[in-house]
Design a protein around this motif. Structure first.
Motif, short mmCIF file in Angstrom:
data_model
loop_
_atom_site.label_atom_id
_atom_site.label_comp_id
_atom_site.label_asym_id
_atom_site.label_seq_id
_atom_site.Cartn_x
_atom_site.Cartn_y
_atom_site.Cartn_z
N ASN A 281 0.82 -1.22 0.00
CA ASN A 281 0.00 0.00 0.00
C ASN A 281 0.85 1.26 0.00
O ASN A 281 0.60 2.20 -0.76
N ILE A 282 1.87 1.28 0.85
CA ILE A 282 2.67 2.51 0.95
C ILE A 282 3.61 2.67 -0.25
O ILE A 282 3.86 3.78 -0.71
N ILE A 283 4.08 1.56 -0.81
CA ILE A 283 4.91 1.63 -2.02
C ILE A 283 4.10 2.21 -3.18
O ILE A 283 4.58 3.05 -3.94
N LYS A 284 2.84 1.79 -3.28
CA LYS A 284 1.96 2.32 -4.32
C LYS A 284 1.68 3.79 -4.08
O LYS A 284 1.73 4.62 -5.00
N GLN A 285 1.38 4.12 -2.81
CA GLN A 285 1.04 5.50 -2.47
C GLN A 285 2.20 6.46 -2.73
O GLN A 285 2.01 7.59 -3.15
N GLN A 286 3.43 5.98 -2.53
CA GLN A 286 4.61 6.82 -2.71
C GLN A 286 5.18 6.78 -4.13
O GLN A 286 6.22 7.37 -4.40
N ASN A 287 4.53 6.05 -5.02
CA ASN A 287 4.97 5.94 -6.43
C ASN A 287 6.36 5.31 -6.56
O ASN A 287 7.17 5.74 -7.39
N PHE A 288 6.61 4.29 -5.74
CA PHE A 288 7.90 3.59 -5.80
C PHE A 288 7.78 2.23 -6.49
O PHE A 288 8.73 1.44 -6.46
N VAL A 289 6.63 1.93 -7.09
CA VAL A 289 6.41 0.60 -7.66
C VAL A 289 7.45 0.27 -8.73
O VAL A 289 8.08 -0.79 -8.71
N SER A 290 7.65 1.19 -9.69
CA SER A 290 8.58 0.91 -10.78
C SER A 290 10.01 0.77 -10.26
O SER A 290 10.81 0.01 -10.83
N TYR A 291 10.33 1.48 -9.18
CA TYR A 291 11.68 1.39 -8.61
C TYR A 291 11.97 -0.04 -8.16
O TYR A 291 13.05 -0.59 -8.41
N PHE A 292 10.99 -0.67 -7.51
CA PHE A 292 11.15 -2.07 -7.10
C PHE A 292 11.22 -2.99 -8.31
O PHE A 292 12.05 -3.91 -8.36
N LEU A 293 10.36 -2.74 -9.28
CA LEU A 293 10.31 -3.63 -10.45
C LEU A 293 11.59 -3.55 -11.29
O LEU A 293 12.05 -4.57 -11.83
N ASN A 295 14.62 -2.86 -10.17
CA ASN A 295 15.63 -3.64 -9.44
C ASN A 295 15.39 -5.15 -9.63
O ASN A 295 16.34 -5.92 -9.82
N TRP A 296 14.12 -5.55 -9.57
CA TRP A 296 13.79 -6.96 -9.77
C TRP A 296 14.21 -7.43 -11.17
O TRP A 296 14.79 -8.52 -11.31
N LYS A 297 13.96 -6.63 -12.18
CA LYS A 297 14.29 -7.02 -13.56
C LYS A 297 15.81 -7.17 -13.73
O LYS A 297 16.29 -8.11 -14.38
N ILE A 298 16.56 -6.24 -13.15
CA ILE A 298 18.03 -6.31 -13.25
C ILE A 298 18.53 -7.60 -12.62
O ILE A 298 19.38 -8.30 -13.19
N LEU A 299 17.97 -7.95 -11.45
CA LEU A 299 18.46 -9.13 -10.73
C LEU A 299 17.93 -10.44 -11.33
O LEU A 299 18.57 -11.47 -11.22
N LYS A 300 16.79 -10.36 -11.99
CA LYS A 300 16.32 -11.53 -12.73
C LYS A 300 17.30 -11.87 -13.84
O LYS A 300 17.63 -13.05 -14.06
N TYR A 301 17.79 -10.85 -14.53
CA TYR A 301 18.82 -11.06 -15.55
C TYR A 301 20.09 -11.64 -14.93
O TYR A 301 20.69 -12.58 -15.46
N SER A 314 19.01 0.42 2.83
CA SER A 314 17.81 0.50 3.66
C SER A 314 16.67 -0.32 3.08
O SER A 314 15.78 -0.76 3.79
N GLY A 315 16.71 -0.56 1.77
CA GLY A 315 15.69 -1.39 1.14
C GLY A 315 15.69 -2.82 1.65
O GLY A 315 14.72 -3.56 1.47
N ALA A 316 16.78 -3.22 2.29
CA ALA A 316 16.84 -4.57 2.85
C ALA A 316 15.91 -4.74 4.04
O ALA A 316 15.72 -5.85 4.53
N ASN A 317 15.32 -3.65 4.52
CA ASN A 317 14.29 -3.73 5.58
C ASN A 317 12.94 -4.14 5.03
O ASN A 317 11.98 -4.27 5.77
N SER A 318 12.83 -4.32 3.73
CA SER A 318 11.54 -4.54 3.07
C SER A 318 11.27 -6.01 2.82
O SER A 318 12.10 -6.72 2.24
N ILE A 319 10.07 -6.46 3.18
CA ILE A 319 9.70 -7.85 2.89
C ILE A 319 9.42 -8.03 1.39
O ILE A 319 9.63 -9.10 0.84
N ILE A 320 8.98 -6.96 0.73
CA ILE A 320 8.76 -7.04 -0.73
C ILE A 320 10.09 -7.31 -1.43
O ILE A 320 10.17 -8.15 -2.33
N ALA A 321 11.12 -6.60 -1.00
CA ALA A 321 12.46 -6.82 -1.58
C ALA A 321 12.92 -8.25 -1.33
O ALA A 321 13.55 -8.87 -2.19
N TYR A 322 12.62 -8.77 -0.16
CA TYR A 322 13.01 -10.15 0.19
C TYR A 322 12.28 -11.15 -0.70
O TYR A 322 12.88 -12.09 -1.22
N LEU A 323 11.00 -10.93 -0.91
CA LEU A 323 10.21 -11.86 -1.71
C LEU A 323 10.53 -11.76 -3.20
O LEU A 323 10.40 -12.73 -3.94
#
Length: 1006
Positions: A281-293, A295-301, A314-323
């Motif tokens: 909810n807060i990631i969406k509210q703060q417009n950080f969705v693409s920022y996570f995606l 990073n995910w795409k880079i690491l998928k590669y 500090s992003g390592a505090n995030s469960i979304i980043a973990y998942l």
């Protein structure tokens, strides 16, 4: 009225700081100015941001020059014009072979062009083009044809410096840039002494005879408006990874829930789902969705290429980043503070520092540039440092080298120096901190929604990726948040070690290096941690960390996570490191914590260890809201540490605490601890990410020490030099062999318990020589003799001498001195070319060479020369026998005793006491190869300085604190080693004889 203003980002030309330019303009009653640095847009956004503070309208442009010769000035009418100018400038900055023409391309949009007045040239000016008239041109203008075309003329009063000192500095910078003596600097390479800002009224008086020029200039500036919003900055990174923001959020949500089985299995606690929903909810509210995606795409590669990586920050505090597998840190397990990672007051996205092996990072960077449309690396401003400036200015003034050496060492009294030397010191101090040239940020990459040239021009460094002209602070001011793509050798070590183990132990299943849960319970790893036997292991091998681990006797994951942050300067300098050790080791001491602090931070016994502890204490103890607490977070951030975020909330913190009845002394002490975090500390998730990599390397060290040390050596170690990792391998019963022609490769390899060092460790051995040897050996098998080698590998006498001296031909069982004679007699001194295959081989003549035995001592000195260290115990090279039988293992029983012991110097750390005096910490090896740690307080540090590598006799008192032994040094001297036998008079080694005697002997043998 000022259309041509320069800051010191007109590199090695301008001398005014960006904010200083605005201050000068304000003092002179100037309301509008055009910032037009020479071939640079570095200062543009910063000046725009600061303009409001000085109530000045800033117009942006660029002064296009070939070296110092001005071709034209482009001034942007609007943001589109600025974008167009940046595109045009970047064309020249990307290709140094291109010269800036006399007139710009017609394709440049929404811009004004101003040409310097040049008498005799026939300009056909377009509607957006003008001729700039300097004060020096005014008399000439009266008799020029342009006097009839006043509507095309504007005021051109250049501003490059503030005053006479600024002009003098400018001339020195131009001399440095031209690499010439100041007395020989051509006038064409410098500006005019008059290029200073005049008060607005005085400038109008100067042009009073030509009022049309003044009105033209003012109208031109009025028509210009570039706008960048620096308040309430929304992220300007790429907005969407998919087609739109809605599908982006759906993808993020899907990836999050798809990741649950991998991370948590099937038995999932409700608090996991609660945390997921809160974060989404807060990631969406703060417009950080693409920022996570992104990073995910880079690491998928990265995973598709089997690259090892660590996600931290500090992003390592995030469960979304973990998942999403951006990090390997479980915020539920570690109870990571959500508000450190993100909160509604936070404008910028959380940090993700993505570490890759140094071998893989360039490919990741290349992938990012190919995948994302608007991408650039971030610049850093490499500034003039004092010592380097002294040398540069010394050359400009023609000082002899000896005088420059004296000045750089600081061995002088200013009033006793001659006039030139005084000027060198004066101006070196003045230009200290001026930008000298643009470099590349260690890992910052921008992925923007708008084209990068919307914000600045880019240049093309040798790395081959477009790079901005501004740094990360300016980028964040405008809302461009970097992606950190970093490299470290630790990951390279881990990956290579796993590859070596899998190749050498084919009968066992492949290692799962990602089994962190298993590693946390492993007794061997616990033992290494408790005893601080972690040489070669990521982040836990330095002398300071080794001693901290020993004091804590930590043997668990959470303890290691805490240690990773406690070692940082913020905690250490506040005095809380010692307090933490006391409370960790002695549970009864934990009662001394304030109840509120103990409740906030039970895991660390009421002591602030992590960055989020500061936010918690500020919020829960000091009564600050999360927005004010976020100011403290920014204040702790390295890039903003110079700003006054701490001071903004200090008074409110004190007022709230006193109002709440907390003792003043306690409040002052807690605030002192908070302030210490401005000197660096880690977020807990960041420390936890480091600890994960530490556990991976500790596992390899515990079970496969020789394979791991081989990989460590090949990846150029870590905290220490290659020599110590070779020593560490030997301490684990490895046999270390010098490079061998038939067994060695470019890198070190391991066969059983024998490590063969690679050819790449031989100083001065050329890569093409190594390639020829390995290529020939692979094609046609091992070498049978020196003759066979010379026959098959084109090589110079200098290169083969290196191989012979390191004993790489020892398989021949011929003494290397004799081999050197043979090589000198058989190898031509002509240019080396690849051999041409012939039908018949020429029979080589075998000479009767004298018997010339070499000794182990000579071998030792050869290895020191060629490898940088001896393969034998360095204590064997002492000139006099040891006078002390003490070893490191004896010292624990000699607390407070004065002892004498000998140690081989490994590394030193220099620091300053509270009153600014220099002191040292030393790390040595004793004769058995165990560590000795020393403390050198200022009087001893001054009286008995370190004198380079070698063995030292150390006299001092044994100090024991928390079972950790150090020697408080009272006297120290470096011991003499034996004379190098290769240079002794009796030596007959041909490589050390004079040329005439060798030639005579060669002729005699022939």
């Amino acid at each position: 009225m000022y259309l041509n203003c320069h800051t010191y980002f007109s590199l090695r030309y301008g001398t005014i700081k960006p904010e200083q330019l605005l201050a000068i303009a304000s003092e002179n009653g100037v309301q509008t100015l055009a910032l037009t640095d020479i071939n640079s847009t570095s200062a543009c956004l910063d000046v725009m941001r600061l303009s409001k503070k000085y109530k000045i309208k800033s117009v942006l442009g660029v002064d296009f020059r070939n070296r110092a010769k001005q071709q034209f000035i482009l001034i942007a009418k609007n943001n589109n014009g600025f974008h167009s100018i940046n595109n045009y400038l970047s064309k020249f900055l990307h290709n140094s072979d291109l010269q800036i023409p006399e007139r710009p391309d017609e394709a440049i949009q929404d811009s004004f062009v101003i040409y310097p007045y040049q008498s005799g040239k026939d300009f056909e000016l377009k509607p957006n083009e003008f001729l700039g008239i300097t004060p020096q041109n005014l008399n000439r203008l009266k008799f020029s044809k342009w006097n009839q075309f006043k509507h095309k003329l504007v005021v051109l009063k250049t501003v490059s410096f503030q005053n006479k000192k600024g002009f003098n500095t400018h001339r020195l910078l131009r001399a440095i840039d031209n690499n010439t003596l100041l007395s020989k600097l051509p006038k064409s390479e410098e500006g005019s002494e008059n290029d200073v800002m005049l008060p607005y009224n005085e400038l109008c008086e100067t042009y009073a005879e030509f009022p049309k020029l003044i009105s033209n200039t003012e109208q031109l500036l009025q028509r210009c408006k570039t706008d960048f919003n620096f308040e309430n900055v929304a992220p300007k990174n790429q907005k969407c990874l998919t087609d739109n923001e809605t599908s982006d959020y759906q993808l993020l949500k899907q990836l999050t829930y798809d990741g649950i089985p991998y991370r948590y299995g099937t038995d999932v606690e409700q608090k996991v789902y609660d945390r997921i929903e809160k974060e989404l909810n807060i990631i969406k509210q703060q417009n950080f969705v693409s920022y996570f995606l992104i990073n995910w795409k880079i690491l998928k590669y990265a995973r598709s290429k089997d690259y090892y990586y660590v996600g931290r920050g500090s992003g390592a505090n995030s469960i979304i980043a973990y998942l999403l597998r951006i990090t390997d840190v479980d915020p539920i397990e570690l109870d990571l503070y959500f508000e450190r990672f993100i909160n509604l007051f936070r404008q910028n996205p959380p940090d993700f520092d993505l570490d890759f092996s140094w071998r893989d990072r360039d490919d990741i960077t290349n992938y990012i540039f190919k995948t994302f449309k608007h991408t650039a690396l971030i610049a850093v401003y490499n500034t003039f440092k004092f010592k380097a400036s002294v040398r540069e200015l010394g050359k400009v003034f023609g000082l002899p080298k000896a005088e420059m050496d004296k000045l750089t060492r600081g061995k002088y009294k200013l009033n006793q120096l001659d006039k030139l030397s005084q000027l060198v010191i004066k101006y070196a101090t003045y230009i200290q901190g001026f930008p000298n040239y643009l470099g590349i940020h260690a890992g910052g990459i921008l992925i923007s929604e708008q084209p990068i040239h919307y914000y600045c021009a880019t240049f093309m460094p040798p790395k081959g990726f477009a790079t901005t002209q501004f740094d990360m602070v300016v980028a964040e001011d405008i809302g461009l948040y970097k992606f950190d793509i970093l490299s470290q050798r630790g990951l390279g070590k881990i990956k290579e070690a796993v590859e070596i183990i899998d190749a050498n132990y084919t009968e066992q299943p492949p290692i799962d290096i990602h089994d962190i849960k298993g590693f946390k319970k492993d007794e061997r790893i616990k033992d290494l941690l408790r005893n601080a036997k972690a040489i070669g292991c990521f982040y836990v091998e330095s002398p300071a960390m080794r001693m901290l681990l020993k004091k804590l006797q930590v043997d668990n994951y959470l303890g290691l996570v805490a240690a990773s942050s406690i070692i940082r300067p913020g905690v250490a300098k506040s005095g809380m490191m010692r307090e933490y050790i006391l409370r960790y080791r002695y549970p009864e001491k934990r009662k001394e914590a304030h109840p509120v602090l103990q409740k906030i931070m039970p895991e660390t016994y009421g002591i602030m260890v992590y960055q989020e502890d500061v936010i918690k204490v500020a919020h829960l103890f000091g009564g600050l809201d999360l927005g004010e607490s976020d100011m403290l977070r920014r204040g702790m951030s390295g890039k903003f540490r110079s700003r006054d975020e701490f001071l903004k909330v200090k008074q409110k913190f004190f007022d709230n605490c006193i109002k709440d009845g907390k003792p003043e002394a306690l409040v002052a002490d807690v605030w002192r601890q908070i302030e210490s975090f401005a000197g660096y500390a880690f977020a807990k998730g960041h420390s936890a990410s480091y600890a994960v990599e530490s556990y991976q390397s500790l596992f390899l060290k515990a079970y496969y020490p020789l394979e791991y040390m081989t990989a460590t050596i090949n990846n150029f170690g870590g905290f220490y030099s290659t020599e110590l990792y070779v020593h560490e391998a030997r301490m684990h019963n490895a046999t270390i062999e010098a490079p061998c022609i038939n067994r060695s490769f470019n890198q070190a390899i391991i066969k059983g318990t024998t490590i063969y060092l690679g050819f790449m460790f031989l100083q001065s051995l050329e890569s093409k020589t190594i390639h020829r040897i390995l290529n020939e050996r692979e094609k046609n098998g091992t070498f049978q003799s020196l003759d066979d080698f010379i026959e098959r590998v084109p090589i110079s006498i200098e290169q083969i001498s290196i191989l012979i001296k390191i004993n790489a031909f020892r398989f021949t069982n011929i003494n290397k001195r004799e081999l050197l004679w043979e090589a000198h007699l058989k190898i031509s001194k002509t240019v080396i070319q690849d051999d041409v295959i012939t039908l018949f081989k020429t029979q080589r003549i075998n000479y009767n060479t004298p018997e010339l035995p070499s000794t182990d001592l000579e071998n030792a000195f050869d290895s020191i020369e060629l490898l940088g260290f001896s393969l034998c115990n360095p204590f064997f090279l002492l000139e006099k026998p040891s006078i002390s039988n003490l070893r490191a293992k004896h010292l624990i029983k000699l607390e407070n005793k004065l002892i004498i012991i000998e140690g081989y110097l490994i590394t030193t750390k220099n620091t300053k006491t509270a009153n600014g005096k220099i002191m040292h910490f030393g790390t040595f090896l004793d004769r058995d190869g165990d560590f000795l740690d020393t403390v050198h307080f200022p009087p001893i540090a001054a009286k008995y300085p370190f004198r380079g590598k070698g063995i030292y006799s150390i006299i001092g008192k044994v100090m024991v604190e928390f079972d950790c032994v150090t020697i408080e040094v009272s006297k120290m001297e470096r011991l003499a080693i034996i004379e190098d036998p290769r240079y002794a008079v009796k030596s007959l080694n041909p490589t050390f004889q004079n040329k005439r005697s060798f030639t005579d002997l060669k002729r005699a043998i022939s």
